[in-house]
Design a protein around this motif. Structure first.
Motif, PDB file in Angstrom:
ATOM      1  N   MET A   1      27.532  54.420  42.869  1.00 38.86           N
ATOM      2  CA  MET A   1      28.294  55.564  42.417  1.00 38.86           C
ATOM      3  C   MET A   1      28.392  55.541  40.886  1.00 38.86           C
ATOM      4  O   MET A   1      28.573  54.492  40.294  1.00 38.86           O
ATOM      5  CB  MET A   1      29.708  55.502  43.007  1.00 38.86           C
ATOM      6  N   LYS A   2      28.236  56.703  40.315  1.00 38.15           N
ATOM      7  CA  LYS A   2      28.326  56.843  38.866  1.00 38.15           C
ATOM      8  C   LYS A   2      29.362  57.928  38.543  1.00 38.15           C
ATOM      9  O   LYS A   2      29.369  58.990  39.165  1.00 38.15           O
ATOM     10  CB  LYS A   2      26.955  57.246  38.310  1.00 38.15           C
ATOM     11  N   ILE A   3      30.224  57.657  37.572  1.00 38.79           N
ATOM     12  CA  ILE A   3      31.219  58.635  37.102  1.00 38.79           C
ATOM     13  C   ILE A   3      30.787  59.102  35.720  1.00 38.79           C
ATOM     14  O   ILE A   3      30.454  58.278  34.865  1.00 38.79           O
ATOM     15  CB  ILE A   3      32.628  58.008  36.972  1.00 38.79           C
ATOM     16  N   ALA A  60      31.936  62.318  40.260  1.00 38.78           N
ATOM     17  CA  ALA A  60      31.425  61.081  40.850  1.00 38.78           C
ATOM     18  C   ALA A  60      30.141  61.442  41.585  1.00 38.78           C
ATOM     19  O   ALA A  60      30.117  62.398  42.375  1.00 38.78           O
ATOM     20  CB  ALA A  60      32.444  60.495  41.820  1.00 38.78           C
ATOM     21  N   PHE A  61      29.097  60.704  41.297  1.00 36.18           N
ATOM     22  CA  PHE A  61      27.789  60.984  41.889  1.00 36.18           C
ATOM     23  C   PHE A  61      27.323  59.816  42.750  1.00 36.18           C
ATOM     24  O   PHE A  61      27.457  58.657  42.352  1.00 36.18           O
ATOM     25  CB  PHE A  61      26.744  61.230  40.795  1.00 36.18           C
ATOM     26  N   ASP A  62      26.787  60.162  43.913  1.00 34.14           N
ATOM     27  CA  ASP A  62      26.093  59.208  44.760  1.00 34.14           C
ATOM     28  C   ASP A  62      24.638  59.647  44.679  1.00 34.14           C
ATOM     29  O   ASP A  62      24.265  60.665  45.271  1.00 34.14           O
ATOM     30  CB  ASP A  62      26.622  59.290  46.187  1.00 34.14           C
ATOM     31  N   ASN A  63      23.842  58.930  43.911  1.00 32.25           N
ATOM     32  CA  ASN A  63      22.514  59.379  43.499  1.00 32.25           C
ATOM     33  C   ASN A  63      22.699  60.701  42.745  1.00 32.25           C
ATOM     34  O   ASN A  63      23.408  60.737  41.776  1.00 32.25           O
ATOM     35  CB  ASN A  63      21.551  59.468  44.682  1.00 32.25           C
ATOM     36  N   GLU A  64      22.136  61.787  43.212  1.00 29.24           N
ATOM     37  CA  GLU A  64      22.290  63.071  42.507  1.00 29.24           C
ATOM     38  C   GLU A  64      23.350  63.970  43.138  1.00 29.24           C
ATOM     39  O   GLU A  64      23.604  65.065  42.658  1.00 29.24           O
ATOM     40  CB  GLU A  64      20.944  63.816  42.469  1.00 29.24           C
ATOM     41  N   GLU A  65      23.967  63.490  44.223  1.00 29.01           N
ATOM     42  CA  GLU A  65      24.956  64.304  44.942  1.00 29.01           C
ATOM     43  C   GLU A  65      26.344  64.143  44.326  1.00 29.01           C
ATOM     44  O   GLU A  65      26.844  63.021  44.165  1.00 29.01           O
ATOM     45  CB  GLU A  65      25.005  63.893  46.414  1.00 29.01           C
ATOM     46  N   LEU A  66      26.961  65.267  43.979  1.00 33.75           N
ATOM     47  CA  LEU A  66      28.334  65.266  43.467  1.00 33.75           C
ATOM     48  C   LEU A  66      29.274  65.082  44.651  1.00 33.75           C
ATOM     49  O   LEU A  66      29.312  65.915  45.564  1.00 33.75           O
ATOM     50  CB  LEU A  66      28.623  66.580  42.742  1.00 33.75           C
ATOM     51  N   ILE A  67      30.035  63.969  44.652  1.00 34.36           N
ATOM     52  CA  ILE A  67      30.879  63.629  45.804  1.00 34.36           C
ATOM     53  C   ILE A  67      32.371  63.690  45.496  1.00 34.36           C
ATOM     54  O   ILE A  67      33.191  63.582  46.405  1.00 34.36           O
ATOM     55  CB  ILE A  67      30.513  62.248  46.381  1.00 34.36           C
ATOM     56  N   GLY A  68      32.726  63.836  44.229  1.00 33.88           N
ATOM     57  CA  GLY A  68      34.141  63.905  43.873  1.00 33.88           C
ATOM     58  C   GLY A  68      34.316  64.406  42.454  1.00 33.88           C
ATOM     59  O   GLY A  68      33.403  64.282  41.636  1.00 33.88           O
TER      60      GLY A  68
END
Length: 167
Positions: A1-3, A60-68
């Motif tokens: 996860m990346k913020i 917050a990204f899980d790979n390229e998906e915005l999750i939060g």
């Protein structure tokens, strides 16, 4: 996860997640899903908002998906520039309980602490949302107010708790 801080090119992903949030958790937001659908050019408006002074929206990204997402918005009027607010906190249901919300809010607070003018951060949370209140308390927020019947949804009322973190 990346913020990371969101920019105008993230507006479409943000808007799609915002609509999901309004559908999934209508009690958590002042805007209704129906009202959101009525907005003209919502992606363009969102892109402009991301470029406004004092507006910090983190994703917050899980790979390229915005999750939060979460938004820190500093007040702009001279007498209240020492305040900022947390808005639009949301994590997609499949990614909850993994620390995404804490990571997002921590990043927003880290930025708030770097802005000399900001002395306190406010937020409101539905009083029955115990998980969110536990997170906010863990990060140092304290309750300072309670508003009965803050929201009316489908004929029922929800109360709000107002919380503050002094920086």
């Amino acid at each position: 996860m990346k913020i990371r801080l969101l920019g105008p090119t993230d507006a479409k992903k943000y808007w799609d997640l915002r609509l999901e949030a309004l559908k999934q958790n209508p009690e958590a937001f002042l805007t209704s899903y129906e009202d959101a659908l009525k907005r003209e050019n919502p992606v363009e408006q969102t892109a402009r908002n991301f470029s406004q002074p004092g507006n910090y929206t983190f994703g917050a990204f899980d790979n390229e998906e915005l999750i939060g997402v979460v938004t820190l918005l500093q007040e702009q009027a001279e007498k209240i520039k020492h305040r900022a607010n947390i808005y639009a906190m949301y994590v997609t249901p499949a990614k909850r309980s993994l620390g995404v919300g804490e990571a997002l809010l921590s990043e927003a607070l880290k930025i708030a602490r770097t802005i000399d003018e900001i002395e306190k951060v406010n937020l409101s949370v539905i009083a029955s949302n115990e998980k969110a209140k536990m997170l906010y308390t863990k990060l140092g927020f304290k309750r300072y107010g309670y508003e009965e019947k803050a929201l009316k949804i489908n004929g029922g009322y929800l109360d709000d708790e107002h919380m503050v973190l002094h920086i």
